[in-house]
Design a protein around this motif. Structure first.
Motif, PDB file in Angstrom:
ATOM      1  N   GLN A 107       0.835  -1.204   0.000  1.00  0.00           N
ATOM      2  CA  GLN A 107       0.000   0.000   0.000  1.00  0.00           C
ATOM      3  C   GLN A 107       0.875   1.262   0.000  1.00  0.00           C
ATOM      4  O   GLN A 107       0.539   2.262  -0.646  1.00  0.00           O
ATOM      5  CB  GLN A 107      -0.930   0.005   1.211  1.00  0.00           C
ATOM      6  N   ILE A 108       1.991   1.226   0.731  1.00  0.00           N
ATOM      7  CA  ILE A 108       2.903   2.373   0.782  1.00  0.00           C
ATOM      8  C   ILE A 108       3.535   2.598  -0.588  1.00  0.00           C
ATOM      9  O   ILE A 108       3.632   3.732  -1.072  1.00  0.00           O
ATOM     10  CB  ILE A 108       3.983   2.142   1.851  1.00  0.00           C
ATOM     11  N   TYR A 109       3.964   1.516  -1.224  1.00  0.00           N
ATOM     12  CA  TYR A 109       4.551   1.581  -2.562  1.00  0.00           C
ATOM     13  C   TYR A 109       3.542   2.190  -3.539  1.00  0.00           C
ATOM     14  O   TYR A 109       3.875   3.100  -4.327  1.00  0.00           O
ATOM     15  CB  TYR A 109       4.942   0.153  -2.978  1.00  0.00           C
ATOM     16  N   HIS A 110       2.303   1.732  -3.482  1.00  0.00           N
ATOM     17  CA  HIS A 110       1.251   2.254  -4.365  1.00  0.00           C
ATOM     18  C   HIS A 110       0.994   3.737  -4.090  1.00  0.00           C
ATOM     19  O   HIS A 110       0.844   4.542  -5.025  1.00  0.00           O
ATOM     20  CB  HIS A 110      -0.035   1.446  -4.183  1.00  0.00           C
ATOM     21  N   ALA A 111       0.950   4.114  -2.820  1.00  0.00           N
ATOM     22  CA  ALA A 111       0.716   5.515  -2.458  1.00  0.00           C
ATOM     23  C   ALA A 111       1.853   6.405  -2.938  1.00  0.00           C
ATOM     24  O   ALA A 111       1.634   7.544  -3.371  1.00  0.00           O
ATOM     25  CB  ALA A 111       0.547   5.629  -0.942  1.00  0.00           C
ATOM     26  N   TYR A 112       3.074   5.905  -2.875  1.00  0.00           N
ATOM     27  CA  TYR A 112       4.247   6.658  -3.354  1.00  0.00           C
ATOM     28  C   TYR A 112       4.126   6.911  -4.850  1.00  0.00           C
ATOM     29  O   TYR A 112       4.355   8.039  -5.325  1.00  0.00           O
ATOM     30  CB  TYR A 112       5.509   5.865  -3.036  1.00  0.00           C
ATOM     31  N   GLN A 113       3.746   5.891  -5.620  1.00  0.00           N
ATOM     32  CA  GLN A 113       3.588   6.055  -7.061  1.00  0.00           C
ATOM     33  C   GLN A 113       2.471   7.042  -7.377  1.00  0.00           C
ATOM     34  O   GLN A 113       2.604   7.871  -8.299  1.00  0.00           O
ATOM     35  CB  GLN A 113       3.297   4.706  -7.722  1.00  0.00           C
ATOM     36  N   THR A 114       1.394   6.986  -6.604  1.00  0.00           N
ATOM     37  CA  THR A 114       0.284   7.913  -6.807  1.00  0.00           C
ATOM     38  C   THR A 114       0.712   9.350  -6.530  1.00  0.00           C
ATOM     39  O   THR A 114       0.362  10.278  -7.262  1.00  0.00           O
ATOM     40  CB  THR A 114      -0.902   7.540  -5.890  1.00  0.00           C
ATOM     41  N   GLN A 115       1.498   9.519  -5.466  1.00  0.00           N
ATOM     42  CA  GLN A 115       1.962  10.859  -5.105  1.00  0.00           C
ATOM     43  C   GLN A 115       2.890  11.432  -6.178  1.00  0.00           C
ATOM     44  O   GLN A 115       2.830  12.634  -6.499  1.00  0.00           O
ATOM     45  CB  GLN A 115       2.684  10.810  -3.757  1.00  0.00           C
ATOM     46  N   LEU A 116       3.743  10.599  -6.762  1.00  0.00           N
ATOM     47  CA  LEU A 116       4.593  11.047  -7.866  1.00  0.00           C
ATOM     48  C   LEU A 116       3.742  11.528  -9.037  1.00  0.00           C
ATOM     49  O   LEU A 116       4.008  12.582  -9.642  1.00  0.00           O
ATOM     50  CB  LEU A 116       5.510   9.909  -8.332  1.00  0.00           C
ATOM     51  N   LYS A 117       2.715  10.765  -9.351  1.00  0.00           N
ATOM     52  CA  LYS A 117       1.837  11.110 -10.468  1.00  0.00           C
ATOM     53  C   LYS A 117       1.115  12.422 -10.210  1.00  0.00           C
ATOM     54  O   LYS A 117       0.997  13.271 -11.102  1.00  0.00           O
ATOM     55  CB  LYS A 117       0.829   9.975 -10.698  1.00  0.00           C
ATOM     56  N   VAL A 118       0.627  12.611  -8.990  1.00  0.00           N
ATOM     57  CA  VAL A 118      -0.067  13.850  -8.627  1.00  0.00           C
ATOM     58  C   VAL A 118       0.846  15.051  -8.797  1.00  0.00           C
ATOM     59  O   VAL A 118       0.417  16.129  -9.235  1.00  0.00           O
ATOM     60  CB  VAL A 118      -0.578  13.756  -7.168  1.00  0.00           C
ATOM     61  N   ARG A 119       2.112  14.861  -8.481  1.00  0.00           N
ATOM     62  CA  ARG A 119       3.082  15.958  -8.559  1.00  0.00           C
ATOM     63  C   ARG A 119       3.714  16.089  -9.941  1.00  0.00           C
ATOM     64  O   ARG A 119       4.629  16.895 -10.126  1.00  0.00           O
ATOM     65  CB  ARG A 119       4.184  15.738  -7.517  1.00  0.00           C
ATOM     66  N   HIS A 120       3.299  15.287 -10.890  1.00  0.00           N
ATOM     67  CA  HIS A 120       3.876  15.279 -12.244  1.00  0.00           C
ATOM     68  C   HIS A 120       5.378  15.017 -12.179  1.00  0.00           C
ATOM     69  O   HIS A 120       6.183  15.746 -12.763  1.00  0.00           O
ATOM     70  CB  HIS A 120       3.606  16.607 -12.965  1.00  0.00           C
ATOM     71  N   MET A 121       5.744  13.952 -11.467  1.00  0.00           N
ATOM     72  CA  MET A 121       7.151  13.621 -11.275  1.00  0.00           C
ATOM     73  C   MET A 121       7.418  12.160 -11.627  1.00  0.00           C
ATOM     74  O   MET A 121       6.515  11.316 -11.577  1.00  0.00           O
ATOM     75  CB  MET A 121       7.580  13.874  -9.822  1.00  0.00           C
ATOM     76  N   LEU A 122       8.664  11.895 -11.988  1.00  0.00           N
ATOM     77  CA  LEU A 122       9.185  10.544 -12.118  1.00  0.00           C
ATOM     78  C   LEU A 122      10.397  10.442 -11.218  1.00  0.00           C
ATOM     79  O   LEU A 122      11.179  11.390 -11.118  1.00  0.00           O
ATOM     80  CB  LEU A 122       9.653  10.258 -13.554  1.00  0.00           C
ATOM     81  N   ASP A 123      10.572   9.305 -10.559  1.00  0.00           N
ATOM     82  CA  ASP A 123      11.845   9.137  -9.864  1.00  0.00           C
ATOM     83  C   ASP A 123      12.831   8.486 -10.831  1.00  0.00           C
ATOM     84  O   ASP A 123      12.487   8.165 -11.981  1.00  0.00           O
ATOM     85  CB  ASP A 123      11.687   8.370  -8.550  1.00  0.00           C
ATOM     86  N   ALA A 124      14.073   8.313 -10.395  1.00  0.00           N
ATOM     87  CA  ALA A 124      15.131   7.842 -11.287  1.00  0.00           C
ATOM     88  C   ALA A 124      14.813   6.478 -11.888  1.00  0.00           C
ATOM     89  O   ALA A 124      15.061   6.230 -13.077  1.00  0.00           O
ATOM     90  CB  ALA A 124      16.457   7.794 -10.524  1.00  0.00           C
ATOM     91  N   ASP A 125      14.246   5.586 -11.092  1.00  0.00           N
ATOM     92  CA  ASP A 125      13.924   4.243 -11.585  1.00  0.00           C
ATOM     93  C   ASP A 125      12.806   4.286 -12.618  1.00  0.00           C
ATOM     94  O   ASP A 125      12.838   3.558 -13.617  1.00  0.00           O
ATOM     95  CB  ASP A 125      13.531   3.336 -10.417  1.00  0.00           C
ATOM     96  N   ASP A 126      11.806   5.147 -12.400  1.00  0.00           N
ATOM     97  CA  ASP A 126      10.714   5.275 -13.361  1.00  0.00           C
ATOM     98  C   ASP A 126      11.212   5.830 -14.695  1.00  0.00           C
ATOM     99  O   ASP A 126      10.705   5.462 -15.760  1.00  0.00           O
ATOM    100  CB  ASP A 126       9.621   6.193 -12.804  1.00  0.00           C
TER     101      ASP A 126
END
Length: 306
Positions: A181-200
């Protein structure tokens, strides 16, 4: 420092022109950089229009190669001519992701969440955005350590090509029950902020290279030779990206590393993509050398010390 480039295997290696190449070497990093630089020079002698991309998960390896080339009077102009493009996987993939945003449907104003502190900030916000996760986090004693361990586990999942929906089925990722659930929430938060992390960024570029041959061909036409440093530390994600890059006609991919040394990550139970998958998938010409194989004149004491 002078290496004996007439040594048979070294001569064959540095004069290899086209096709996949595996260079497994146990030697000081400065020696490895000198050998890779020599192959650059020989490739330019074959065709002075050749251009190279050098990738690594290690910024240190990239910087060492840049300095080695800058010190060589014959090829220090390579970077000025944009013949030589050294970068980390993240830098290369982020550059393509920005240019190909319309291809994969990501926002044009996409930003890179690369630094550790930035990722921790996004993760913290993701946890607080879900009441169940926020209540759990409130009970954690050392919150910063928990956040750090979570972000490392998320990165491990991404580099093992494991999505949030699948991470609950994988062993030894995280002992935290709410991790999926934490992993999913992190991905959702990145999307909301219009961001990608290095792995993405690496993953999106892998998709682009794999699913859009026109983009792959365009990138490969610009830079025909790909070199990968510290290849013994390749993750599954990085290797899948390289497979996508070389899935067309261009197989000019050289992996350089020391199969006996692992710089990053966990050594126990790790998978060696350099000597296993790369060999099985590409049937590269292979060279296995150690420092004692190479005759060095005017020995540099700093080399001996490494």
């Amino acid at each position: 420092m002078n290496l004996n480039f007439e040594y048979k295997q070294l001569h064959q290696l540095t004069n290899h022109y086209k096709g996949p190449l595996l260079f497994d070497i146990s030697a000081a990093d400065v020696i490895v950089a000198e050998i890779v630089k020599e192959r650059f020079k020989n490739l330019l002698k074959f065709n002075n229009n050749n251009k190279f991309t050098v990738l690594s998960g290690s910024l240190v390896a990239v910087e060492l190669l840049k300095k080695t080339i800058e010190k060589d009077s014959e090829c220090k102009h390579l970077m000025k001519l944009q013949t030589f493009y050294p970068c980390t996987f993240t830098e290369y993939c982020w550059d393509i992701a920005k240019k190909q945003y319309y291809t994969v449907g990501v926002p044009q104003d996409l930003a890179l969440c690369d630094g550790e502190q930035d990722r921790l900030t996004v993760l913290h916000a993701a946890i607080l955005s879900d009441q169940r996760l926020a209540d759990w986090f409130k009970e954690c004693m050392d919150k910063r350590t928990v956040l750090y361990e979570l972000i490392q586990s998320i990165s491990q999942c991404k580099n093992d090509c494991i999505d949030p929906e699948d991470c609950g089925c994988s062993d030894n990722i995280s002992k935290i029950e709410l991790f999926p659930q934490i992993y999913h929430a992190y991905q959702t938060q990145l999307k909301v902020r219009h961001m990608l992390d290095a792995d993405d960024a690496v993953n999106i570029t892998r998709i682009v290279m794999s699913d859009f041959p026109v983009v792959r061909k365009s990138c490969n036409n610009i830079r025909r030779f790909f070199f990968v440093l510290e290849a013994q530390d390749l993750t599954r994600l990085q290797y899948q990206f390289l497979k996508a890059v070389a899935s067309g006609d261009n197989k000019n991919l050289m992996l350089v590393g020391d199969s006996k040394r692992h710089t990053f990550g966990r050594d126990i139970g790790r998978h060696d993509f350099m000597t296993q998958d790369f060999v099985a998938d590409f049937s590269p010409m292979q060279f296995h050398l150690k420092q004692s194989d190479i005759v060095i004149s005017d020995t540099d004491e700093s080399v001996a010390a490494q």
